[in-house]
Design a protein around this motif. Sequence first.
Motif, PDB file in Angstrom:
ATOM      1  N   PRO A 180       0.797  -1.232   0.000  1.00 15.70           N
ATOM      2  CA  PRO A 180       0.000   0.000   0.000  1.00 15.70           C
ATOM      3  C   PRO A 180       0.833   1.287   0.000  1.00 15.70           C
ATOM      4  O   PRO A 180       1.853   1.375   0.679  1.00 15.70           O
ATOM      5  N   MET A 181       0.351   2.244  -0.777  1.00 16.06           N
ATOM      6  CA  MET A 181       0.933   3.588  -0.751  1.00 16.06           C
ATOM      7  C   MET A 181       0.187   4.455   0.257  1.00 16.06           C
ATOM      8  O   MET A 181       0.730   5.455   0.715  1.00 16.06           O
ATOM      9  N   MET A 182      -1.048   4.102   0.550  1.00 17.85           N
ATOM     10  CA  MET A 182      -1.809   4.830   1.569  1.00 17.85           C
ATOM     11  C   MET A 182      -1.785   3.993   2.839  1.00 17.85           C
ATOM     12  O   MET A 182      -2.165   2.823   2.834  1.00 17.85           O
ATOM     13  N   GLN A 183      -1.287   4.609   3.901  1.00 16.65           N
ATOM     14  CA  GLN A 183      -1.062   3.868   5.133  1.00 16.65           C
ATOM     15  C   GLN A 183      -1.648   4.631   6.324  1.00 16.65           C
ATOM     16  O   GLN A 183      -1.713   5.859   6.310  1.00 16.65           O
ATOM     17  N   THR A 184      -2.034   3.873   7.348  1.00 18.32           N
ATOM     18  CA  THR A 184      -2.538   4.537   8.554  1.00 18.32           C
ATOM     19  C   THR A 184      -1.387   4.950   9.459  1.00 18.32           C
ATOM     20  O   THR A 184      -1.518   5.882  10.241  1.00 18.32           O
ATOM     21  N   THR A 185      -0.258   4.223   9.376  1.00 16.01           N
ATOM     22  CA  THR A 185       0.933   4.591  10.130  1.00 16.01           C
ATOM     23  C   THR A 185       2.107   4.629   9.153  1.00 16.01           C
ATOM     24  O   THR A 185       2.485   3.593   8.626  1.00 16.01           O
ATOM     25  N   PRO A 186       2.646   5.804   8.896  1.00 15.31           N
ATOM     26  CA  PRO A 186       3.781   5.839   7.969  1.00 15.31           C
ATOM     27  C   PRO A 186       5.033   5.368   8.681  1.00 15.31           C
ATOM     28  O   PRO A 186       5.253   5.700   9.843  1.00 15.31           O
ATOM     29  N   GLY A 187       5.837   4.577   8.010  1.00 16.98           N
ATOM     30  CA  GLY A 187       7.043   4.076   8.659  1.00 16.98           C
ATOM     31  C   GLY A 187       8.068   3.632   7.633  1.00 16.98           C
ATOM     32  O   GLY A 187       7.861   3.747   6.429  1.00 16.98           O
ATOM     33  N   GLY A 188       9.201   3.161   8.170  1.00 21.10           N
ATOM     34  CA  GLY A 188      10.222   2.605   7.286  1.00 21.10           C
ATOM     35  C   GLY A 188      11.288   3.591   6.895  1.00 21.10           C
ATOM     36  O   GLY A 188      12.239   3.240   6.203  1.00 21.10           O
ATOM     37  N   ALA A 189      11.125   4.857   7.313  1.00 19.97           N
ATOM     38  CA  ALA A 189      12.140   5.856   6.991  1.00 19.97           C
ATOM     39  C   ALA A 189      11.970   7.010   7.956  1.00 19.97           C
ATOM     40  O   ALA A 189      10.970   7.089   8.679  1.00 19.97           O
ATOM     41  N   ILE A 190      12.950   7.886   7.952  1.00 21.51           N
ATOM     42  CA  ILE A 190      12.880   9.074   8.799  1.00 21.51           C
ATOM     43  C   ILE A 190      12.567  10.236   7.885  1.00 21.51           C
ATOM     44  O   ILE A 190      13.430  10.714   7.147  1.00 21.51           O
ATOM     45  N   ALA A 191      11.300  10.655   7.850  1.00 19.33           N
ATOM     46  CA  ALA A 191      10.872  11.703   6.920  1.00 19.33           C
ATOM     47  C   ALA A 191       9.479  12.158   7.298  1.00 19.33           C
ATOM     48  O   ALA A 191       8.751  11.462   8.012  1.00 19.33           O
ATOM     49  N   ARG A 192       9.110  13.331   6.785  1.00 17.49           N
ATOM     50  CA  ARG A 192       7.747  13.818   7.031  1.00 17.49           C
ATOM     51  C   ARG A 192       6.828  13.326   5.921  1.00 17.49           C
ATOM     52  O   ARG A 192       7.163  13.411   4.747  1.00 17.49           O
TER      53      ARG A 192
END
Length: 500
Positions: free
Chosen positions: A202-214
């Motif tokens: 998914p490109m749309m996520q409820t919790t963004p993660g996997g990198a340090i970014a806004r």
Amino acid sequence: MTEETKQDEGKLIAERRGKLNALRERGNAYPNDFRRNATADELQQTFHEHDDATLREEDVHVAVVGRMMVKRVMGKASFIKLQDRSGQIQARLERDRLAEGVYQDFKKWDVGDIVAAEGVLFRTKTGELTVLADRVRLITKSLRPLPEKFHGLADQETRYRQRYVDLIMNADSAAVFRTRSAIVAYIRAFLDAQDYLEVETPMMQTTPGGAIARPFTTHHNALDMLLYLRIAPELNLKRLIVGGFERVYEINRSFRNEGVSTQHNPEFTMLELYRAYADYEDLIDMVEALMHGMSDAVLGSTTVTYQGEEFDLGTAFPRMTVEEVILHFNPDLEASKLRDRDYLVGVCDAHGIPVRDNYGPGKLQIEIFEKTGEDNLRKPTFVTQYPTEVSPLSRCNDADPFVTDRFEFFIAGREIANGFSELNDPEDQAERFRAQAASRDAGDEEAMAFDHDYIRALEYGMPPTAGIGIGIDRLVMLFTDSPSIRDVLLFPHMRPEVFD
RNA sequence: GGGGCGUUAGCUCAGAGGUAGAGCAUUCGGCUUUUAACCGACUGGUCGUAGGUUCGAUCCCUACACGCCCCA
């Protein structure tokens, strides 16, 4: 179209619109019943060795179609050049070979129109392969004039906003995107040969993660919920490692809500791959093999020239730790104090690097590394042993838990890839998430959120795994000698154009 | 966010405090082997937008928009 806008239209467009109206009165102005039997380049290749006499003897009938890029009328005969996806082919039109009135019609056609020609091949006295036409048709009328033929389209803004015009006019630009496609195709073949599974997450996520970014946010209307555009596919891909796929990859877009520059576009393409029962050194080896094979396949050479610098991609690349890089470019620093927070704060102050209270020595090291080292890593180099503090998803080094089994790959001062042995200890991972959440609470908007389901997945047991992300856009920039990321994106992000 | 540069005809570009030019394209005429075809004639612009200074601004000043580059 209203009368007002018609009047506002330039004279050139108005003239062509008049020609289109005349075409409409004579029948279907937009036919779709012509079929070619060869492309320009197929003809150039096939008849490369044929001289004019041989061509005429063989009486080769061809049907070609493309955009008319050149139109030279010399009284009762003309030469035109048709451009298709493969290149250009010339055609010669003679009034007396064509049906009654066709040549007179042709004289009204414009450069930029899509034109079909059927006839036999010959070679002109200067040796150019040419179709001697006995039938010629206007397939699609172009209402807008193309840029001037010699200088082409030079305006950067128009090249990005109206990429279709850029692609018509600038063969170099079109070639960049063919190279891009070749690079991605090479990667897929390379990985498929090693039994990797290509997936989409998914490109749309409820919790963004996997990198340090806004992240970017969006809203789902029916569910009335906040969603984030992913900043990386990492956590989902590792869930698939838990699921047993063992070797997975995804080549797709991620989104980061940060500045736009020659190196950054809000949406960009990454290859991320994960391989169970491997460590980061296996991936370092893989990157070397990939770069070697890719340069050979795409450039036909293992040397690449980028903005005047030449790089050899055919050899093993040097490896340095983060601390070694810092000491190399800051020889006055004391090696024994590189993990001393107070000492590092002093170094940051000397370089004008802003320091926040919650920065530990690892974060300070990376700040110094980025400020003083990164740009100077010109030749292909693997930098290893990134501090644990800035590597919340990486496995700690067994001998030295201050650092992780992680590397980044640099060419020409730019980060091309970031890989590591994955952290698969769920309790350690939960602890790292808590540390990230704490700095998030302290105001760091880039810090990661606590992903409970990811911890749950790890609790089922993720095999020891190594993973890597490779920036496709930057790779394409390197291989196409492009100074800006916009040059390798078909439709780079731009502020909206004002239409009045 | 800060700084620098840019925006003139469809395109590529000149230009100057006194109401704007070239080449290519367009339009018209000529030309049956051209290669940025050639020859002749013509046409084409609220000089990014809005204010200000000035007798007069497209040129000088300010703001804004968009783009490019550098820095954060």
